[in-house]
Design an enzyme around this catalytic site. Sequence first.
Site, PDB file in Angstrom:
ATOM      1  N   LYS A  19      23.825  11.465 -68.204  1.00 17.46           N
ATOM      2  CA  LYS A  19      22.454  11.750 -67.764  1.00 17.46           C
ATOM      3  C   LYS A  19      21.997  10.707 -66.745  1.00 17.46           C
ATOM      4  O   LYS A  19      21.461  11.052 -65.701  1.00 17.46           O
ATOM      5  CB  LYS A  19      21.539  11.766 -68.998  1.00 17.46           C
ATOM      6  N   GLY A  91      11.764  10.109 -68.656  1.00 21.10           N
ATOM      7  CA  GLY A  91      11.374   8.738 -68.318  1.00 21.10           C
ATOM      8  C   GLY A  91      12.167   8.228 -67.126  1.00 21.10           C
ATOM      9  O   GLY A  91      11.627   7.507 -66.273  1.00 21.10           O
ATOM     10  N   ARG A 119       4.221   7.525 -72.732  1.00 16.68           N
ATOM     11  CA  ARG A 119       5.185   6.426 -72.564  1.00 16.68           C
ATOM     12  C   ARG A 119       4.695   5.416 -71.523  1.00 16.68           C
ATOM     13  O   ARG A 119       4.050   5.780 -70.550  1.00 16.68           O
ATOM     14  CB  ARG A 119       6.562   7.016 -72.231  1.00 16.68           C
ATOM     15  N   SER A 164      15.189  -3.184 -69.431  1.00 20.63           N
ATOM     16  CA  SER A 164      15.099  -1.745 -69.200  1.00 20.63           C
ATOM     17  C   SER A 164      15.740  -1.408 -67.864  1.00 20.63           C
ATOM     18  O   SER A 164      15.307  -1.893 -66.812  1.00 20.63           O
ATOM     19  CB  SER A 164      13.633  -1.307 -69.197  1.00 20.63           C
ATOM     20  N   ASP A 312      20.207   4.116 -76.835  1.00 15.00           N
ATOM     21  CA  ASP A 312      20.039   5.545 -77.158  1.00 15.00           C
ATOM     22  C   ASP A 312      20.897   5.975 -78.350  1.00 15.00           C
ATOM     23  O   ASP A 312      20.738   7.092 -78.859  1.00 15.00           O
ATOM     24  CB  ASP A 312      20.387   6.406 -75.937  1.00 15.00           C
ATOM     25  N   LYS A 339      10.373   5.420 -76.880  1.00 13.72           N
ATOM     26  CA  LYS A 339      11.309   6.430 -76.357  1.00 13.72           C
ATOM     27  C   LYS A 339      10.664   7.819 -76.500  1.00 13.72           C
ATOM     28  O   LYS A 339       9.457   7.919 -76.689  1.00 13.72           O
ATOM     29  CB  LYS A 339      12.640   6.329 -77.108  1.00 13.72           C
ATOM     30  N   ARG A 343      11.168   6.087 -82.322  1.00  8.02           N
ATOM     31  CA  ARG A 343      12.419   6.326 -83.059  1.00  8.02           C
ATOM     32  C   ARG A 343      12.565   5.447 -84.296  1.00  8.02           C
ATOM     33  O   ARG A 343      13.388   5.764 -85.163  1.00  8.02           O
ATOM     34  CB  ARG A 343      13.626   6.188 -82.117  1.00  8.02           C
ATOM     35  N   ARG A 385      17.469  13.251 -79.175  1.00  2.55           N
ATOM     36  CA  ARG A 385      18.436  12.391 -79.892  1.00  2.55           C
ATOM     37  C   ARG A 385      18.202  12.427 -81.406  1.00  2.55           C
ATOM     38  O   ARG A 385      19.127  12.210 -82.190  1.00  2.55           O
ATOM     39  CB  ARG A 385      18.404  10.967 -79.352  1.00  2.55           C
TER      40      ARG A 385
HETATM   41  C1  S3P Z   1      18.050   5.072 -68.933  1.00  2.00           C
HETATM   42  C2  S3P Z   1      17.757   3.864 -69.481  1.00  2.00           C
HETATM   43  C3  S3P Z   1      17.349   3.676 -70.870  1.00  2.00           C
HETATM   44  C4  S3P Z   1      17.660   4.875 -71.742  1.00  2.00           C
HETATM   45  C5  S3P Z   1      17.348   6.173 -71.076  1.00  2.00           C
HETATM   46  C6  S3P Z   1      18.054   6.298 -69.736  1.00  2.00           C
HETATM   47  C7  S3P Z   1      18.385   5.130 -67.492  1.00  2.00           C
HETATM   48  O1  S3P Z   1      15.963   3.423 -70.887  1.00  2.00           O
HETATM   49  O2  S3P Z   1      16.979   4.784 -72.973  1.00  2.00           O
HETATM   50  O3  S3P Z   1      17.737   7.265 -71.894  1.00  2.00           O
HETATM   51  O4  S3P Z   1      18.926   6.153 -67.041  1.00  2.00           O
HETATM   52  O5  S3P Z   1      18.140   4.154 -66.794  1.00  2.00           O
HETATM   53  P1  S3P Z   1      15.431   1.919 -70.676  1.00  2.00           P
HETATM   54  O6  S3P Z   1      16.304   1.319 -69.678  1.00  2.00           O
HETATM   55  O7  S3P Z   1      14.032   1.993 -70.212  1.00  2.00           O
HETATM   56  O8  S3P Z   1      15.578   1.297 -72.042  1.00  2.00           O
END
Ligand code: S3P
Length: 425
Positions: A19, A91, A119, A164, A312, A339, A343, A385
């Site tokens: 993803k 997100g 969020r 993040s 995740d 999230k 969670r 999830r």
């Molecule tokens: C992601 C980063 C993660 C993850 C999300 C996808 C990304 O979030 O939880 O499913 O593609 O950069 P955070 O980096 O904000 O923790």
Amino acid sequence: MEFQKASHLRGEVAVPGDKSVSHRAVMLGAISTGTTEITNFLYGADCLSTIACFREMGIRVREDAGRILVDGAGLHGLSAPKHPLDVGNSGTTARLISGILSGHSFSSALVGDDSIQKRPMKRIMEPLSMMGAHIKSVKGNGCIPLSIQGGGLHGIRYATPVASAQVKSCILLAGLYADAPTTVTEPSLSRNHSELMLSYFGAHVRTEGTTTTICPEPKLHARPVAVPGDISSAAYFLAAGLIVPYSEILLRHVGTNPTRDGMLRVLKDMGASLEYVNTYTEGAEPAADILVRPQSLHGTTIEGDLIPTLIDEIPILAVLACFAEGQTVIRDAQELKVKESNRILTVTENLKAMGAHIQATDDGMIIDGGYPLHGAAIDSHMDHRIAMSFAVAALACDGTTSIKDAECVSISYPGFYEDLNRLSR
Ligand code: S3P
């Protein structure tokens, strides 16, 4: 949707595309010069939201013989969207696209579903404002809807309070458009797909420890992207193969980027031995075919720098911990609260309903494993999830489990139940 105990899970699963990598391939493709050809793209609802947003800004995205082709408009070539950009539940779309929009001297608005509207977006609004973007939360609550007026960005040095990848990537993407280099330091290293793909498309990005610097760039160059399988999707089958008796599952094309492979390290810690049948590189990313069979597991501690590498996978690791002897402690994972659902709560409430010995803590959970679980009514809270984690739990416990809004798996794994059912035939 209802689930029963499985007698076995046997066969192969070609894990769907990652993803995170799929989103980034469309985004970088859109702001590059030339056509980006993406193979093994994830047709999940989140990634389709990303495509829809870029189409709204004039980008041509085509499907051709199983590939996605993105005709790039160049770094400054997006056109002002006529309508608000709808990020849906995603997100990653919301945060990364905000970095790109901040580099464009037009006004735009971001909207999304009920979950994304809760969020936190202050984490990107602060650094983007420091760079010179005018970014506002329309309701004044630090969440989506956002309005953005971009252009005239300055390079900054920024220490993010959270590890993040979405925040880091947002700042790095904005950094492409700044007047000087931009540096981001995070408390622990989060996934580095943006850094790898930005370099692959010709940007100058350098990482030392947890600090990454990007230089402003006049141009990115379209490149073919082969998306590795998503380790976060493989996670459900890794867990299922370990806890459902008489199983043998071969997972093909699992991305094993070291900033994402925390679950593999934890499984080893818990006593699992996975067989790496084949290891190779898929574009800029390492990958492997992994064979999993049932094994007895013991509890462990999951904390610190490990957390961002498996963030995740914590819901499914919590399920797995119920089937391991002894105690598992998960800490330093407060990010779980922001999230697609909270969670910490959605995992503990649902596992308690199944009879697990689990306590929520402020930054994680404590699980005493080895007590049998039973079927229960599970609320996914529309979190993909959560739905997938409890579908796996259901296969290894007595009784019937019903999962509310189980179809939300389409966010990241539209064919999940079909793949699971095929293995139990
Ligand atoms: C992601 C980063 C993660 C993850 C999300 C996808 C990304 O979030 O939880 O499913 O593609 O950069 P955070 O980096 O904000 O923790």
